[in-house]
Scaffold this motif. Structure first.
Motif, PDB file in Angstrom:
ATOM      1  N   LEU A 287      -0.173 -33.688  -8.014  1.00 33.65           N
ATOM      2  CA  LEU A 287      -0.924 -34.389  -6.976  1.00 33.65           C
ATOM      3  C   LEU A 287      -2.109 -33.562  -6.482  1.00 33.65           C
ATOM      4  CD1 LEU A 287       2.082 -35.922  -5.046  1.00 33.65           C
ATOM      5  CD2 LEU A 287       0.102 -37.234  -5.826  1.00 33.65           C
ATOM      6  N   ALA A 288      -2.157 -32.298  -6.855  1.00 32.01           N
ATOM      7  CA  ALA A 288      -3.307 -31.463  -6.500  1.00 32.01           C
ATOM      8  C   ALA A 288      -4.506 -31.730  -7.399  1.00 32.01           C
ATOM      9  CB  ALA A 288      -2.920 -29.987  -6.573  1.00 32.01           C
ATOM     10  N   GLY A 289      -4.294 -32.428  -8.529  1.00 33.91           N
ATOM     11  CA  GLY A 289      -5.362 -32.660  -9.491  1.00 33.91           C
ATOM     12  C   GLY A 289      -6.621 -33.288  -8.918  1.00 33.91           C
ATOM     13  N   GLN A 317      -0.860 -42.975  -2.885  1.00 39.38           N
ATOM     14  CA  GLN A 317      -1.191 -41.889  -3.808  1.00 39.38           C
ATOM     15  C   GLN A 317      -2.328 -41.044  -3.240  1.00 39.38           C
ATOM     16  OE1 GLN A 317      -0.202 -43.244  -8.282  1.00 39.38           O
ATOM     17  NE2 GLN A 317      -2.097 -44.096  -7.494  1.00 39.38           N
ATOM     18  N   VAL A 318      -3.277 -41.714  -2.602  1.00 39.04           N
ATOM     19  CA  VAL A 318      -4.403 -41.006  -1.994  1.00 39.04           C
ATOM     20  C   VAL A 318      -3.914 -40.130  -0.836  1.00 39.04           C
ATOM     21  CG1 VAL A 318      -6.592 -41.293  -0.786  1.00 39.04           C
ATOM     22  CG2 VAL A 318      -6.009 -42.808  -2.688  1.00 39.04           C
ATOM     23  N   THR A 319      -3.039 -40.678  -0.013  1.00 41.89           N
ATOM     24  CA  THR A 319      -2.506 -39.917   1.118  1.00 41.89           C
ATOM     25  C   THR A 319      -1.852 -38.621   0.655  1.00 41.89           C
ATOM     26  OG1 THR A 319      -2.150 -41.902   2.453  1.00 41.89           O
ATOM     27  CG2 THR A 319      -0.839 -39.974   3.010  1.00 41.89           C
ATOM     28  N   LEU A 320      -1.023 -38.701  -0.371  1.00 40.54           N
ATOM     29  CA  LEU A 320      -0.346 -37.501  -0.855  1.00 40.54           C
ATOM     30  C   LEU A 320      -1.309 -36.557  -1.572  1.00 40.54           C
ATOM     31  CD1 LEU A 320       3.151 -38.756  -2.006  1.00 40.54           C
ATOM     32  CD2 LEU A 320       2.434 -37.796   0.178  1.00 40.54           C
ATOM     33  N   SER A 321      -2.389 -37.091  -2.130  1.00 41.89           N
ATOM     34  CA  SER A 321      -3.412 -36.223  -2.719  1.00 41.89           C
ATOM     35  C   SER A 321      -4.129 -35.429  -1.633  1.00 41.89           C
ATOM     36  CB  SER A 321      -4.413 -37.048  -3.527  1.00 41.89           C
ATOM     37  OG  SER A 321      -3.791 -37.664  -4.635  1.00 41.89           O
ATOM     38  N   VAL A 322      -4.333 -36.053  -0.462  1.00 47.50           N
ATOM     39  CA  VAL A 322      -4.908 -35.331   0.679  1.00 47.50           C
ATOM     40  C   VAL A 322      -3.962 -34.215   1.111  1.00 47.50           C
ATOM     41  CG1 VAL A 322      -5.588 -35.530   3.104  1.00 47.50           C
ATOM     42  CG2 VAL A 322      -6.292 -37.278   1.465  1.00 47.50           C
ATOM     43  N   ALA A 331     -11.336 -38.752   0.086  1.00 48.84           N
ATOM     44  CA  ALA A 331     -10.145 -39.506  -0.322  1.00 48.84           C
ATOM     45  C   ALA A 331     -10.389 -41.003  -0.305  1.00 48.84           C
ATOM     46  CB  ALA A 331      -8.970 -39.143   0.584  1.00 48.84           C
ATOM     47  N   LEU A 332     -10.962 -41.522   0.775  1.00 47.97           N
ATOM     48  CA  LEU A 332     -11.215 -42.958   0.840  1.00 47.97           C
ATOM     49  C   LEU A 332     -12.230 -43.390  -0.211  1.00 47.97           C
ATOM     50  CD1 LEU A 332     -11.209 -43.769   4.667  1.00 47.97           C
ATOM     51  CD2 LEU A 332      -9.545 -44.499   2.946  1.00 47.97           C
ATOM     52  N   ASP A 366      -5.044 -46.167  10.724  1.00 46.52           N
ATOM     53  CA  ASP A 366      -5.604 -45.376   9.621  1.00 46.52           C
ATOM     54  C   ASP A 366      -4.844 -45.695   8.337  1.00 46.52           C
ATOM     55  OD1 ASP A 366      -6.445 -43.455   7.831  1.00 46.52           O
ATOM     56  OD2 ASP A 366      -6.032 -41.748   9.138  1.00 46.52           O
ATOM     57  N   PRO A 367      -5.510 -46.204   7.292  1.00 42.83           N
ATOM     58  CA  PRO A 367      -4.798 -46.569   6.070  1.00 42.83           C
ATOM     59  C   PRO A 367      -4.163 -45.375   5.363  1.00 42.83           C
ATOM     60  CG  PRO A 367      -7.162 -46.761   5.758  1.00 42.83           C
ATOM     61  CD  PRO A 367      -6.937 -46.546   7.214  1.00 42.83           C
ATOM     62  N   LEU A 368      -4.598 -44.156   5.661  1.00 38.59           N
ATOM     63  CA  LEU A 368      -3.975 -42.982   5.079  1.00 38.59           C
ATOM     64  C   LEU A 368      -2.697 -42.584   5.811  1.00 38.59           C
ATOM     65  CD1 LEU A 368      -7.010 -40.716   4.126  1.00 38.59           C
ATOM     66  CD2 LEU A 368      -5.798 -42.408   2.758  1.00 38.59           C
ATOM     67  N   ASP A 369      -2.381 -43.267   6.895  1.00 44.34           N
ATOM     68  CA  ASP A 369      -1.088 -43.129   7.561  1.00 44.34           C
ATOM     69  C   ASP A 369      -0.132 -44.104   6.894  1.00 44.34           C
ATOM     70  OD1 ASP A 369       1.150 -43.289   9.196  1.00 44.34           O
ATOM     71  OD2 ASP A 369       0.000 -43.197  11.059  1.00 44.34           O
ATOM     72  N   VAL A 370       0.962 -43.582   6.338  1.00 48.76           N
ATOM     73  CA  VAL A 370       1.866 -44.422   5.561  1.00 48.76           C
ATOM     74  C   VAL A 370       2.472 -45.555   6.388  1.00 48.76           C
ATOM     75  CG1 VAL A 370       3.968 -43.067   5.966  1.00 48.76           C
ATOM     76  CG2 VAL A 370       3.687 -44.299   3.799  1.00 48.76           C
ATOM     77  N   MET A 371       2.437 -45.441   7.717  1.00 51.97           N
ATOM     78  CA  MET A 371       2.995 -46.485   8.571  1.00 51.97           C
ATOM     79  C   MET A 371       2.000 -47.612   8.850  1.00 51.97           C
ATOM     80  SD  MET A 371       6.027 -45.533   8.869  1.00 51.97           S
ATOM     81  CE  MET A 371       6.606 -46.751  10.057  1.00 51.97           C
ATOM     82  N   SER A 372       0.739 -47.441   8.469  1.00 56.01           N
ATOM     83  CA  SER A 372      -0.255 -48.499   8.665  1.00 56.01           C
ATOM     84  C   SER A 372      -0.094 -49.552   7.584  1.00 56.01           C
ATOM     85  CB  SER A 372      -1.674 -47.923   8.619  1.00 56.01           C
ATOM     86  OG  SER A 372      -1.887 -47.022   9.675  1.00 56.01           O
ATOM     87  N   ARG A 373      -0.520 -50.759   7.896  1.00 52.39           N
ATOM     88  CA  ARG A 373      -0.469 -51.829   6.894  1.00 52.39           C
ATOM     89  C   ARG A 373      -1.716 -52.704   6.999  1.00 52.39           C
ATOM     90  NH1 ARG A 373       3.706 -54.451   5.974  1.00 52.39           N
ATOM     91  NH2 ARG A 373       5.344 -53.490   7.218  1.00 52.39           N
TER      92      ARG A 373
END
Length: 407
Positions: A287-289, A317-322, A331-332, A366-373
């Motif tokens: 995921l660091a790639g 996937q983007v969230t975990l890449s961050v 990221a976005l 924030d869409p990078l928050d996994v709880m957002s939808r």
């Protein structure tokens, strides 16, 4: 369609966020983006109150198989690989897409409004890719652009598929040879075609070679499925030899050659990032790639390779890449403007910018928050998905039943 989305936290992607902003859509295209007090909404235009929500452009899946690998259909819905010919340049993903595939509804639930659908990776030359919106009655209505690129595969997949059948190509050198042979024939074909045109003599056209000539001429990028570093080096070598516009797809070990990729200004579509290491080629997956590539100066997009990873998990996937080092602002871009630019679609999608399509998603946070939808999804100004928080269920607008809407 016309609509104004007001008072949300607007993230245009290619500009600074606006705490209380308005996105005005006229005739399906974005007409204005700015602070609430600077955007005039014409009388009669419906207004959506986005207070407390994040407003973003629809996400772009740069490499998926929506509609050509239909979910829960098995053999009947699997049209991703035409394996009867190692060179499938004349094949078109466009002709195999079923808009009724449930993957399109999942895409909307994940804020994905556009996807580049590609043939699979069994063939050294898989065929032509197509960009579509994720909602519509027919692929012709969903169409953004056709073709967008040509798909090709190196490494384990074509080697395994044809090698098991004792056919060419059974090795990595055979896979590269099939691609090299195809481009050599295309060069000869182009010369003969030019000679026939100059001499005003008849010429027998070949649909596959016509497509490969467009790749040689720089009109279409070459989307190269490749995982291992040695296969990525082969992809770079072939592109250097024939001079086409290379886009590295998957790029599992691309971080090991980040400097060489950046030096050639080759973009990368990387992923899927949530799978197990199910084959040798995936041993180096990390995921660091994406962060390593971006810091080296490579333009990066992130993909689910749906249905390998469900398309609505794209943003996760983007969230975990961050989490593993990808710059948050970049990221976005990896699921909006970058894939649009890589695939030549940034005149239509990828940002909230006047002149682009009115593909807008309202998020609970924030869409990078996994709880957002994604709460509300608009494609060209039409609301096509709504999440009912009370029922805890999403609803997709039935594309086959359309009420008369105000213009």
């Amino acid at each position: 369609m016309d609509i104004a989305i007001r008072s949300g936290h607007v993230v245009p992607v290619d500009g600074d966020p606006l705490d209380r902003g308005t996105v005005l859509i006229r005739g399906g295209r974005i007409a204005a983006v700015g602070p609430d007090d600077e955007v005039d909404v014409p009388a009669g235009v419906p207004v959506v109150d986005a207070a407390g929500m994040w407003v973003l452009p629809g996400f772009v899946e740069a490499h998926g198989h929506l509609g050509v690998v239909e979910e829960a259909e098995g053999w009947a819905g699997d049209d991703v690989n035409e394996t009867t010919d190692p060179n499938g340049a004349r094949m078109r993903a466009l002709d195999a897409i079923n808009p009724a595939d449930t993957g399109f509804a999942d895409a909307l639930a994940g804020g994905v409004t556009s996807a580049v659908v590609k043939p699979g990776s069994a063939n050294p030359v898989g065929g032509q890719t197509v960009a579509v919106k994720c909602w519509g009655r027919s692929v012709d209505e969903m169409l953004i652009r056709q073709p967008v690129s040509v798909k090709s595969a190196l490494g384990e997949n074509p080697k395994r598929f044809y090698g098991d059948r004792k056919l060419l190509p059974a090795t990595r050198q055979g896979v590269a040879a099939v691609i090299r042979d195809a481009f050599t024939r295309a060069q000869d074909y182009r010369a003969k075609r030019e000679h026939a045109a100059a001499a005003r003599t008849p010429f027998d056209r070949d649909p596959g070679l016509e497509v490969l000539v467009r790749v040689l001429d720089g009109e279409l990028p070459w989307c190269q499925h490749t995982h291992r570093a040695d296969d990525i080096a082969t992809a770079l070598r072939l592109a250097d030899e024939f001079g086409y516009r290379l886009v590295i797809n998957h790029a599992t070990e691309a971080h090991l050659l980040a400097d060489e990729i950046a030096r050639r200004d080759v973009p990368v579509i990387t992923g899927p990032l949530f799978t197990t290491r199910s084959k040798v080629e995936l041993r180096g997956r990390t995921l660091a790639g994406p962060g390593i590539l971006a810091r080296a100066g490579v333009k990066v997009a992130i993909t689910t390779d749906h249905p390998v990873v469900p398309v609505h998990f794209l943003v996760h996937q983007v969230t975990l890449s961050v989490k593993e080092g990808l710059d948050r602002a970049e990221a976005l871009r990896t699921i909006t403007l970058n894939p649009a630019e890589i695939m030549g679609l940034d005149d239509r999608i990828g940002a909230l910018r006047p002149g682009l399509d009115g593909d807008v998603v309202l998020w609970s946070g924030d869409p990078l928050d996994v709880m957002s939808r994604a709460l509300r999804v608009f494609i060209e100004g039409r609301e096509v998905y709504t999440y009912d928080t009370g029922a805890r269920a999403g609803r997709v607008l039935d594309p086959y039943y359309r009420e008369t809407a105000p213009s």
